[in-house]
Every structure is written in structure tokens, then in C-alpha cells.
Design a protein around this motif. Structure first.
Motif, short mmCIF file in Angstrom:
data_model
loop_
_atom_site.label_atom_id
_atom_site.label_comp_id
_atom_site.label_asym_id
_atom_site.label_seq_id
_atom_site.Cartn_x
_atom_site.Cartn_y
_atom_site.Cartn_z
N TRP A 78 0.79 -1.20 -0.12
CA TRP A 78 -0.12 -0.07 -0.02
C TRP A 78 1.00 1.26 -0.13
O TRP A 78 2.12 1.37 0.37
N TRP A 79 0.41 2.37 -0.46
CA TRP A 79 1.15 3.55 -0.44
C TRP A 79 0.42 4.37 0.69
O TRP A 79 -0.61 4.35 1.19
N LEU A 80 1.53 5.44 1.33
CA LEU A 80 0.67 6.02 2.55
C LEU A 80 1.64 7.71 2.24
O LEU A 80 2.69 7.64 1.89
N MET A 81 0.71 8.49 2.59
CA MET A 81 1.29 9.86 2.65
C MET A 81 0.05 10.79 3.00
O MET A 81 -1.12 10.46 2.88
N ASP A 82 0.44 12.03 3.19
CA ASP A 82 -0.58 13.21 3.08
C ASP A 82 -0.49 13.99 1.80
O ASP A 82 0.37 14.77 1.67
N ILE A 83 -1.20 13.61 0.89
CA ILE A 83 -1.24 14.19 -0.17
C ILE A 83 -1.00 15.73 -0.33
O ILE A 83 -0.25 16.42 -1.22
N ASP A 84 -2.05 16.49 0.26
CA ASP A 84 -1.97 17.94 0.59
C ASP A 84 -0.79 18.38 0.92
O ASP A 84 -0.16 19.40 0.53
N SER A 85 -0.40 17.91 2.19
CA SER A 85 0.83 18.66 2.58
C SER A 85 2.12 18.05 1.98
O SER A 85 2.98 19.04 1.79
N PHE A 86 2.20 17.03 1.25
CA PHE A 86 3.28 16.62 0.37
C PHE A 86 3.53 17.48 -0.71
O PHE A 86 4.45 18.24 -1.13
N MET A 87 2.17 17.39 -1.49
CA MET A 87 2.19 18.42 -2.77
C MET A 87 2.27 19.92 -2.48
O MET A 87 2.91 20.64 -3.20
N ASN A 88 1.51 20.46 -1.43
CA ASN A 88 1.71 21.75 -1.26
C ASN A 88 2.61 22.19 -0.11
O ASN A 88 2.66 23.54 -0.01
N GLN A 89 3.38 21.45 0.44
CA GLN A 89 4.20 21.92 1.43
C GLN A 89 3.68 22.77 2.70
O GLN A 89 4.23 23.72 2.92
N THR A 90 2.31 22.40 3.09
CA THR A 90 1.62 22.79 4.14
C THR A 90 1.75 21.98 5.54
O THR A 90 1.83 20.61 5.05
N PRO A 91 1.49 22.34 6.42
CA PRO A 91 1.26 21.54 7.70
C PRO A 91 0.05 20.45 7.67
O PRO A 91 -0.83 20.83 6.98
N SER A 92 0.51 19.46 8.00
CA SER A 92 -0.46 18.22 8.00
C SER A 92 -1.52 18.21 8.96
O SER A 92 -1.16 18.58 10.03
N ASP A 93 -2.61 17.84 8.42
CA ASP A 93 -3.64 17.43 9.37
C ASP A 93 -3.64 16.08 10.07
O ASP A 93 -4.48 15.77 10.52
N LEU A 94 -2.64 15.45 9.44
CA LEU A 94 -2.79 13.73 9.57
C LEU A 94 -1.45 13.46 10.50
O LEU A 94 -0.49 14.09 10.56
#
Length: 191
Positions: A78-94
Motif C-alpha cells: 500500500w501507499w501512504l502519505m498526506d497528499i495535500d501536505s506533500f504536494m503543497n508543503q503545508t502543515p499536515s492535518d494527519l
């Protein structure tokens, strides 16, 4: 280090040459995490995208009351990441936490962008992977709105028997959006 599991996963999505697969794999770095160790914490920036070689992870967030809400689990292949934070380099909610000793392959954002440049077909590959992931999320949302709690529980344990056997009831309840006590009642009524 064997990249066979990653190669098999990538070939499920797109027909790639062995040379292309070797190049893609060269951008991924192996890492090990111990049980309860975090790959990502809420408020930090997601710097890595991961592929699970072995073990199991929980992707979750805390609400304002401090309750845990599990979005998904990620086990082998399986893949895992916070796509929003990864792509936009913003603080993660996860938060991404290992539920057992686990092994992953990681690629950082800079290497992923370099991989896109050196092998343009990779953008198509990850677009396909993300589209399939989006379909899975959509199906889960439909189930959450149309299935009863009991039906959601049965679907989860039947669809993901390897994952469900590794989890505590509290974690399953968090994923299903129900209380631990309500899950206990469901399980009691089954017996």
C-alpha cells in the motif's frame, strides 16, 4: 534490498520496462519504523511519500475534542502519505503511525520531481495510482453514508482480513466512525 514488491505494484498500473522500473526504484530509500513510531505528525510538513514493504500503518487525525479519527490503514503493498501536505508543503492535518515494526520505501518531494523530469511516464503512472486511490475513497464515502455500522464492520473485516486481524477494536471503531462501545455491541450480537 529487494524492490520486487514495489516493482510488482507499479506493473499493476502501467506496463513498464525493467530499466524504467530499476530507475524508479533507485529514487526510493528504505526505512524501518518501530511499533508506535510516527512517520508523520499533525502540524509538520509531509516530506516523504511511502510504500509499505512490510508491517502496517494507521493514518489518523485528532479532532478538537482529542478523539482519534482513522482515515485509513496501510499494510504491505500500500501507499501512504498526506497528499495535500506533500504536494503543497503545508502543515499536515494527519498522523502516520506504525502499528507494528514496519519497513517502507520513501521518496521525498525533490526526488519525485526529479524522477518526473528524468522519466516522464512516471507522471502518468502516479496519476493512475492517485485516480485509483480517489475511487477507493469515493467508495468508502458512499459506504459510510449508505451502510449501517454493522454492514461497514462486516465489509471491513471481509475486505481487509489481514489488516483487521492486526488492529485493536478501538482502532477499527475509529476507522468505522463509531464508538468502541458500539463496536463491542456489534461484535457481541454476532456471537
Amino acid at each position: 534490498m529487494s524492490y520486487d514488491i514495489l516493482k510488482q505494484n507499479l506493473k499493476k498500473h502501467l506496463d513498464l520496462s525493467n530499466a524504467d522500473l530499476d530507475l524508479i526504484c533507485s529514487y526510493f530509500k528504505p526505512a524501518g519504523l518501530r511499533k508506535k513510531e510516527f512517520l508523520l505528525t499533525q502540524g509538520s510538513i509531509c516530506k516523504m511519500e511511502g510504500f509499505v514493504l512490510d508491517g502496517c500503518f494507521r493514518v489518523f487525525t485528532f479532532d478538537k475534542k482529542g478523539n482519534e479519527n482513522t482515515l485509513y490503514f496501510a499494510a504491505k503493498d500500500w501507499w501512504l502519505m498526506d497528499i495535500d501536505s506533500f504536494m503543497n508543503q503545508t502543515p499536515s492535518d494527519l498522523n502516520i503511525q506504525a502499528l507494528e515494526d514496519s519497513k517502507v520505501l520513501l521518496i521525498d518531494r525533490q526526488d519525485k520531481m526529479a524522477l518526473y523530469e528524468s522519466l516522464p511516464i512516471v507522471e502518468k503512472l502516479f496519476r493512475i495510482i492517485f485516480q485509483k486511490g480517489l475511487v477507493s475513497w469515493q467508495r468508502r464515502l458512499v459506504r459510510n453514508h449508505s451502510f449501517t455500522s454493522k454492514e461497514r464492520y462486516f465489509h471491513f473485516i471481509q475486505t481487509y482480513p489481514d489488516i483487521s486481524s492486526k488492529l485493536m477494536d478501538k482502532q477499527i471503531a475509529s476507522y468505522l466512525g463509531i464508538s468502541h462501545e458500539f463496536l463491542s455491541k456489534i461484535k457481541k450480537n454476532i456471537k
